[in-house]
Each structure stands twice: as C-alpha cells, then as structure tokens.
Design an enzyme around this catalytic site. Structure first.
Site, mmCIF file in Angstrom:
data_model
loop_
_atom_site.group_PDB
_atom_site.id
_atom_site.type_symbol
_atom_site.label_atom_id
_atom_site.label_comp_id
_atom_site.label_asym_id
_atom_site.label_seq_id
_atom_site.Cartn_x
_atom_site.Cartn_y
_atom_site.Cartn_z
ATOM 1 N N GLY A 168 0.834 -1.188 0.000
ATOM 2 C CA GLY A 168 0.000 0.000 0.000
ATOM 3 C C GLY A 168 0.875 1.247 0.000
ATOM 4 O O GLY A 168 2.027 1.211 0.444
ATOM 5 N N CYS A 169 0.342 2.346 -0.490
ATOM 6 C CA CYS A 169 1.150 3.572 -0.609
ATOM 7 C C CYS A 169 1.597 4.093 0.752
ATOM 8 O O CYS A 169 2.779 4.372 0.966
ATOM 9 C CB CYS A 169 0.373 4.631 -1.390
ATOM 10 S SG CYS A 169 -1.300 4.970 -0.788
ATOM 11 N N TYR A 170 0.652 4.252 1.690
ATOM 12 C CA TYR A 170 1.030 4.727 3.019
ATOM 13 C C TYR A 170 1.987 3.738 3.695
ATOM 14 O O TYR A 170 2.973 4.127 4.327
ATOM 15 C CB TYR A 170 -0.204 4.886 3.901
ATOM 16 C CG TYR A 170 -1.102 6.049 3.568
ATOM 17 C CD1 TYR A 170 -0.648 7.360 3.648
ATOM 18 C CD2 TYR A 170 -2.435 5.838 3.202
ATOM 19 C CE1 TYR A 170 -1.482 8.434 3.361
ATOM 20 C CE2 TYR A 170 -3.280 6.902 2.922
ATOM 21 C CZ TYR A 170 -2.801 8.195 2.998
ATOM 22 O OH TYR A 170 -3.633 9.250 2.717
ATOM 23 N N ALA A 171 1.680 2.453 3.542
ATOM 24 C CA ALA A 171 2.503 1.432 4.187
ATOM 25 C C ALA A 171 3.926 1.432 3.653
ATOM 26 O O ALA A 171 4.866 1.132 4.393
ATOM 27 C CB ALA A 171 1.865 0.063 3.994
ATOM 28 N N THR A 172 4.099 1.771 2.387
ATOM 29 C CA THR A 172 5.446 1.834 1.818
ATOM 30 C C THR A 172 6.311 2.806 2.606
ATOM 31 O O THR A 172 7.460 2.504 2.953
ATOM 32 C CB THR A 172 5.384 2.263 0.337
ATOM 33 O OG1 THR A 172 4.688 1.266 -0.408
ATOM 34 C CG2 THR A 172 6.779 2.446 -0.240
#
Length: 325
Positions: free
Chosen positions: A115-119
C-alpha cells in the site's frame, strides 16, 4: 523472449498507470480481454491462465476471485489490492525491505504490492526495529497526507468536479474509524507488535504523498540521537536505486529554512517525486528537546502503486529492474 502480461483492471487509476509504464517495451507483450467478454468468467479464466504474469488492479473481493481462477502454476501474480498483503504464501513486494527480499521476489509466484502509506511506514520503521533502535512494542503514531488520486475514482471525481457537484475542501482528514486497510501491513512488515495510530488525510492536489512519524527520543531506550536513526536508514538503503536517505546537511538545511524559503517547499513538496518510482527518507531531530520526526516522500501512484508493481514485475520475470521506471 517476449513475455505476456495481463493487467486485470487496466481501466482503473493504478491499472492505467501500470499500462503506461509498460507500453512500448520490446521485452513484454500486453494482452487485454475483449470488453464484451469482461464479465465472462470462462473467458477471464482462459486469459488469466495463458500469460506469463498477471497484475491485479481490482477491489479486494474481485482480486481474490481472480486468484481463484488461476489454475496454472506457471503464471506469476502481482496483486495491487489489500487482499493478500499479510496473507500466508504471498511475498511482500517491497524489494528494498530486506537484503534477501529480491531473491524471494525472483522465486515467488504470488506477490502482494504494498500500500502507498505502508510503503513509507515500512521503509522508515523496519530498519529501525530490526536494528533494535526502536522497540517492536513502541506505540507508533503516523501522520500522512496524500493527493486525492489515492482515494480512487469516486474521490478523484469529487475533487475535480466543479462546485456544487464537487467539493471545495482544501484539506480533509479521514480514517476516523481508526481501522485503515493499510494498518495490518504496517504492523507486520514494519516489525511492530501493535498497529500504529494512523492519521491519514487528503489534500487538494492529484498525487504525491508525505508520511510523517514523530518520535520522543527522550523516552526511547538507548539515549538515541537523530544521527543514530539516520545512520541506520542510510546503511539499510545504501546503494539502492529507488530509495534514498537525505544527508544530515540536507536535513539540517531544511530545518533551519523559514517556511516558504527557497529550497524548503521544493524538497518537501508532496508532489516533488511525482511520475517517478523514487522514495526519499528524512530524519529531523531536535536534540535539546529530545524530539524527532521521520519523514517519507513518494508518489502514491509511483513507488506507492504502479511504479512498485512494474519494479516487482521486472524482478519476477528476470528483467532489468529499472526498465520502464
């Protein structure tokens, strides 16, 4: 040899960007399903099992259904949905996460795109929890802002439509139920015992993201300094092509700059890495007060989605990792 790739869900935001990054390559052949047969399960199953690699750009339930249609063990799968990011048997598609992660991706048949935030969270936290600088049970808080493209078609239409059909909001917080879909992967792949308290928001711009993790250095064991955190991150990503760590001098200059001063907005503008697969990490610290902020800057549609998918595809198929990026 040209390898065949099918993007299931190529009409969506992420699917479109993946296709744009892959079009024109001589080492890949992009195949599509006849729009008239898109709802034909047998036709989709036939196509899904006839290619070398499938990239799923679908809602979670549809992604699970698509995986269930793939019976051939020769087909490599990248799932860009949330469905399999902490699932057993799936390899997490963040090549820079560990020294052996690329090797795992080369041999994996099933890969979950982060996921983008998780990256941003995993990039900042994993080296620090692995090194023992931040205890795995530390109560982490994450603040983040993304462009409205991160919310998919409905949010894009809302922000881009004229008022009154659309919105005039300049900034909006969301995720107030405190159960954002990226939380499980932040915990598992960030090396944390607990899910962080996550405060996401969206701004009036299309794409680009800043992830910000505040830390009370005074409360952490080991009397840490900002230089300790920066050194651990720099060592973890030394030599990486797509992940970089700002130097002490660069971070210090940004800390000392006045808001709006030359260099400040350019360096920490959430749109500054748009159109790239780059992820840049910063450590800001005030030793006197014992405070620090870990910051990740990336394109939510680049390293946070389509760019990461292309990078993973290249690795899985034994191609140049940076091709198309």
């Amino acid at each position: 040899m040209t390898q065949k790739v099918f993007i299931d869900g190529e009409a969506g935001t992420t699917g479109l960007q993946i296709r744009q990054r892959l079009e024109g390559r001589s080492d890949l052949e992009l195949v599509s399903i006849d729009p008239a047969r898109r709802r034909d399960v047998a036709a989709r199953a036939e196509l899904l099992n006839s290619v070398d690699a499938v990239i799923l750009c679908l809602p979670d339930a549809a992604a699970k259904e698509a995986v269930g249609l793939i019976s051939s063990n020769a087909v490599r799968v990248i799932d860009a949905s949330t469905a399999h990011r902490v699932a057993s048997g799936w390899t997490y598609g963040f090549p820079e996460m560990d020294v052996d992660q690329r090797s795992a991706l080369r041999s994996a048949r099933l890969v979950s795109n982060p996921g983008c935030y998780a990256t941003g969270v995993v990039a900042l936290m994993r080296p620090l929890t692995t090194a023992g600088l931040i205890p795995s049970d530390w109560p982490i808080t994450v603040n983040a802002v993304s462009g409205y493209s991160g919310g998919g078609r409905s949010l894009i239409e809302e922000f881009e439509a004229p008022v009154p059909e659309g919105t005039h909001d300049a900034f909006r917080i969301y995720g107030l139920n405190l159960s954002h879909k990226h939380l499980p992967e932040m915990k598992v792949h960030g090396g944390l015992d607990h899910e962080p308290v996550f405060a996401p928001s969206v701004g009036r711009y299309a794409q680009g993201m800043i992830v910000d993790i505040p830390l009370p250095l005074w409360a952490l064991p080991g009397k840490l300094k900002g230089s300790d955190l920066r050194a651990a991150l720099a060592e973890a990503y030394d030599g990486e092509r797509f992940v970089s760590v700002a130097s002490a001098g660069e971070s210090d200059a940004l800390q000392q700059a006045r808001a709006g001063a030359a260099g400040f907005s350019a360096e920490l503008d959430p749109e500054s890495l748009n159109g790239t697969n780059q992820l840049k990490l910063f450590v800001f610290a005030n030793e006197e007060r014992g405070h620090a902020r870990l910051v990740a800057l990336l394109d939510n549609l680049g390293k946070g989605a389509s760019g990461a998918a292309v990078q993973n595809l290249n690795i899985m198929l034994g191609l140049n990792e940076g091709e198309g990026l």
